[in-house]
Structures are given as C-alpha cells and as structure tokens.
Design an enzyme around this catalytic site. Structure first.
Site, short mmCIF file in Angstrom:
data_model
loop_
_atom_site.label_atom_id
_atom_site.label_comp_id
_atom_site.label_asym_id
_atom_site.label_seq_id
_atom_site.Cartn_x
_atom_site.Cartn_y
_atom_site.Cartn_z
N PHE A 50 -10.20 13.92 -40.67
CA PHE A 50 -10.97 14.79 -40.56
C PHE A 50 -9.80 16.14 -39.86
CE2 PHE A 50 -14.54 15.10 -37.59
CZ PHE A 50 -13.99 15.04 -36.73
N GLU A 51 -9.79 17.24 -40.22
CA GLU A 51 -8.78 18.46 -40.61
C GLU A 51 -7.12 17.53 -40.75
OE1 GLU A 51 -9.81 21.04 -37.87
OE2 GLU A 51 -11.62 21.38 -37.93
N GLY A 52 -6.81 16.96 -41.78
CA GLY A 52 -5.85 16.44 -42.23
C GLY A 52 -5.91 14.79 -41.54
#
Ligand SMILES: Cc1cc2nc3c(=O)[nH]c(=O)nc-3n(C[C@H](O)[C@H](O)[C@H](O)COP(=O)(O)OP(=O)(O)OC[C@H]3O[C@@H](n4cnc5c(N)ncnc54)[C@H](O)[C@@H]3O)c2cc1C
Length: 383
Positions: free
Chosen positions: A363-365
């Site tokens: 997550f978050e890239g």
C-alpha cells in the site's frame, strides 16, 4: 529492550517515553485478541487523540503537536512495534489531514483542522478504486458540481483503511476528464447516499477495517473542495510523499519487534548443548537482521530530516518506503525461521509480524511504484 534513539530535544525524549507508556498500557494487552477475533478496538483512537498522538507533525495553533517528522515517525515506530494495524491507521489519519493542512484555505482549516488533529474526527484516505490502484490517474469516481451549489459524488472507492469508521475522508474524485480532472474533497464520514462494503478479509491488520465506499449521488458542500478543481492528483501525491515516510516507520517498528522476539528466543533456546544464539550460523542471521533494521531506520530518518529542513524529499521517501518495507518482510520471515516450528504457530507473535509485513510492500504505492518514483528522480533530460 527499548531502542536507543537519538532524539533532537528533551521534549522529544519525553514524547517517546509517553508513547511507550501508552503503547504498553493500551496496545500490547489488546493486540492479540483483537487481531485474532478481527474486532475493532473501540475507543482506542480517542485515547490516542487525547494523548496528542493523532496530530503530531502539524502546528500547535491548529491543535497539532508541532513535532518534526523526525520525531513523529519514531512515535509511529514505537506504536507499530506493539500493534501494526493501529500504527498504520494513525499514519493514514495523519496522511488524510495533509490535504486540508497544506492546500486548504484559512477558513477551511479553522473549521475542520482542530477536530481532526485532536483526534475527535479520525480520517481515512480515499484514492484507490477497484480499477485504479497504482494508476491513480485512471480513477473514475465522479464529482459533479451542482448549479445550486455543492458536488454530487457517484462511484466506487476501494481499499479504504478505517473505511466506515472514519469521521472524514480525503476523497479524490473526477470533476473533468483526464489527468488534470481529478479534485480533492474533505468528505464527511456520513452522508445520505454514502455506504460502505463489508471489511475485506485480509492476511493481516485485521483489527482495523479496510472497505470499499459506495457513493450513490451523495451531495457534499462546495466548501469541502480542497485546493482548486483539477489539483487533486498533485494533492494526492504530495500527501503520499509524507505517508510513505509513515509506512517506512511502521515497517521499521514491525521489523524491530520481530528482531527483539528472535533475539529473546535465541538467547534461551538450546540445541546441541548451547544456546542457538551461540551457533554462528544463527548468530549471523540475527546480525544481518539487526543491521537491516538499523539501515531502515537511518534511511527513513534521513528522508524525514530533509523534509524537516524544507528540502526536497520525495525520492528519499520512496527509497525509505522501499528499503524499510523490504526489510520488514525479510526480517519478519527470518524471525519465524529463528523460532523454528514454534515460529510457525500463533503461540508466538512472529507469524503475525510476517503477515503484517507483506502489506507494507503493497500500500501507499507498491514497491514497484517506489522504484518508478526513484528512477524518474534519477532520469536527466535527454540532450
Ligand atoms: C490492507 C490495504 C489497505 C489499503 N489502504 C488504502 C487506503 O487507505 N487508501 C487508498 O486509497 N488505498 C489503500 N489501499 C490500496 C493500495 O494502495 C493499492 O492496493 C496499491 O496501490 C496497489 O494497487 P492495486 O491493488 O490496484 O494493484 P495494481 O495497481 O493493479 O498492481 C498490480 C501489480 O502490478 C504492479 N504494477 C502496476 N503498475 C506497474 C508499473 N507501472 N510498473 C511496474 N509494476 C507495476 C504492482 O506493483 C503490483 O505488483 C490499501 C490496500 C490494502 C490491501
């Protein structure tokens, strides 16, 4: 054993001590039961808010803690070492406050920011959609400006940490076609025409729900547009630069917890007449784990100090997220190995750490996307 931290001020040292006290009292005794039963820790985020832990890197004039990132991230690390889901939700809340703080008007900040930073309104960050994760510019949820005021939101958002539980969402929706057609809104947690899906059935972080949100023509006030129409992706990526530092710190805390559990075990367990820590093959594995945790911490602190000095830090934040989360995956996996068969059971926390580490790489890239950010930062203009 507590991590021996280099902190910039006595106030920061007091804050870390307070965090440890709260985490030992409120998080450690509850984590196993809530993660196993997949139940939300009611009231816990209100406690963290009252302790001032939900607005640390924002100015005191708005109810924040006025702390540099260097300190805020070490607080997150301490939380993550006890309960990764709570630390991640704290990081996501802090990320969700960024659009209003960095791009809102004074009037918007005065209206909403204090309740957010004091933790009375816990936040979620709603960028992803079922068909748009890494490729955020492909998002399709619509925000249509109404002639008589406000925006009607229609579409499905996905993967929202704290979905259905949050008091507000940093929501990204399309006001026009194309990459410059995305806008950011400070959406309320409850609205007519807004509903949430059942919590996703996840590998880890089960105590804090991750859900979809269904926007069925819900009307939100015009004043909830943050920045200008079309500025949404710039706001989203600016927030993510900061959020990636938060995830790097959470991953480091998780890796530290796994290392500590492995070291404790290796100092007690004996095979072939000696403690397993004294077998060089195992001792060197622990040494590599310890060195990797030190390196992850140093990397995120370097990026944080750049941010605190007002220097560019986007590439360093991606490097920190990449290095710290890959470290967490490796160190937690190795911790299971150190505990042998016991490591594979739920009687010890290391199997949970290993499951929790995996999401940090996603997550978050994803870490592929972090490499994209880093490589773009290295590319020079063609001659
Ligand atoms: C538990 C959990 C919590 C989450 N919380 C939030 C949240 O609070 N808010 C929110 O908005 N989102 C959240 N997410 C969504 C998360 O950020 C996305 O899942 C993530 O960005 C990846 O998007 P995707 O799942 O659509 O994968 P995709 O984008 O479909 O990617 C699939 C694979 O392809 C790779 N890939 C894609 N594009 C490229 C490329 N250009 N080059 C190389 N490889 C590529 C990816 O790295 C990945 O391995 C959460 C997800 C989970 C699982």
């Amino acid at each position: 054993m507590d991590v021996d931290r280099l902190l910039p001020t006595p106030e920061a040292a007091d804050l870390i001590a307070l965090t440890r006290e709260i985490a030992d009292r409120e998080l450690s005794p509850r984590v196993d039961a809530h993660e196993a039963a997949e139940t939300y820790p009611e009231g816990l985020f209100a406690t963290l808010g009252r302790a001032g832990l939900l607005g640390l890197p924002y100015p005191e004039e708005y109810g924040g803690g006025g702390q540099p990132y260097e300190v805020y991230l070490q607080v997150l690390e301490e939380l993550a070492a006890r309960w990764a889901a709570v630390a991640v939700a704290t990081s996501v809340h802090t990320l969700a406050c960024h659009p209003l703080y960095a791009f809102g008007t004074d009037a918007q900040k005065e209206r909403w920011l204090p309740s957010m930073l004091e933790g009375r309104l816990v936040g979620g960050y709603s960028l992803s959609e079922p068909q748009a994760g890494s490729d955020a510019a492909a998002l399709a949820c619509k925000a249509e400006r109404q002639e008589d005021g406000g925006y009607r939101i229609t579409g499905t958002k996905a993967w929202i940490t704290h979905g259905g539980r949050a008091g507000f969402y940093a929501l990204f929706a399309r006001t026009a076609p194309g990459g410059h057609g995305v806008s950011c809104f400070l959406a309320p947690g409850e609205a007519e025409g807004l509903s949430f899906g059942a919590p996703e059935r996840k590998m880890g972080l089960q105590a804090v729900p991750t859900t979809s949100a269904y926007w069925d023509g819900a009307l939100i006030e015009e004043d909830r547009l943050i920045g200008t129409e079309g500025q949404g992706l710039q706001i989203a990526f600016s927030a993510l630069d900061n959020g990636r530092l938060g995830i790097a710190a959470c991953a480091t805390g998780l890796a530290q917890a796994a290392l500590d559990a492995a070291v404790d075990y290796a100092n007690q367990r004996t095979t072939f007449g000696r403690r397993i820590v004294d077998h060089q093959g195992l001792g060197f594995l622990l040494a590599d784990m310890a060195a990797a945790v030190d390196a992850a911490r140093a990397t995120y602190l370097d990026a944080a100090r750049r941010r605190d000095l007002g220097r560019p830090f986007s590439r360093q934040a991606s490097a920190a997220k990449l290095i710290a989360t890959d470290t967490a995956m490796k160190v937690t996996t190795d911790a299971v190995q150190v505990l042998g068969g016991y490591g594979y059971t739920r009687d010890f926390p290391v199997e949970r750490y290993m499951r929790e580490a995996k999401i940090m790489q996603i997550f978050e890239g994803t870490n592929q996307i972090q490499r994209l950010v880093i490589s773009r930062g290295l590319a020079r203009p063609e001659k």
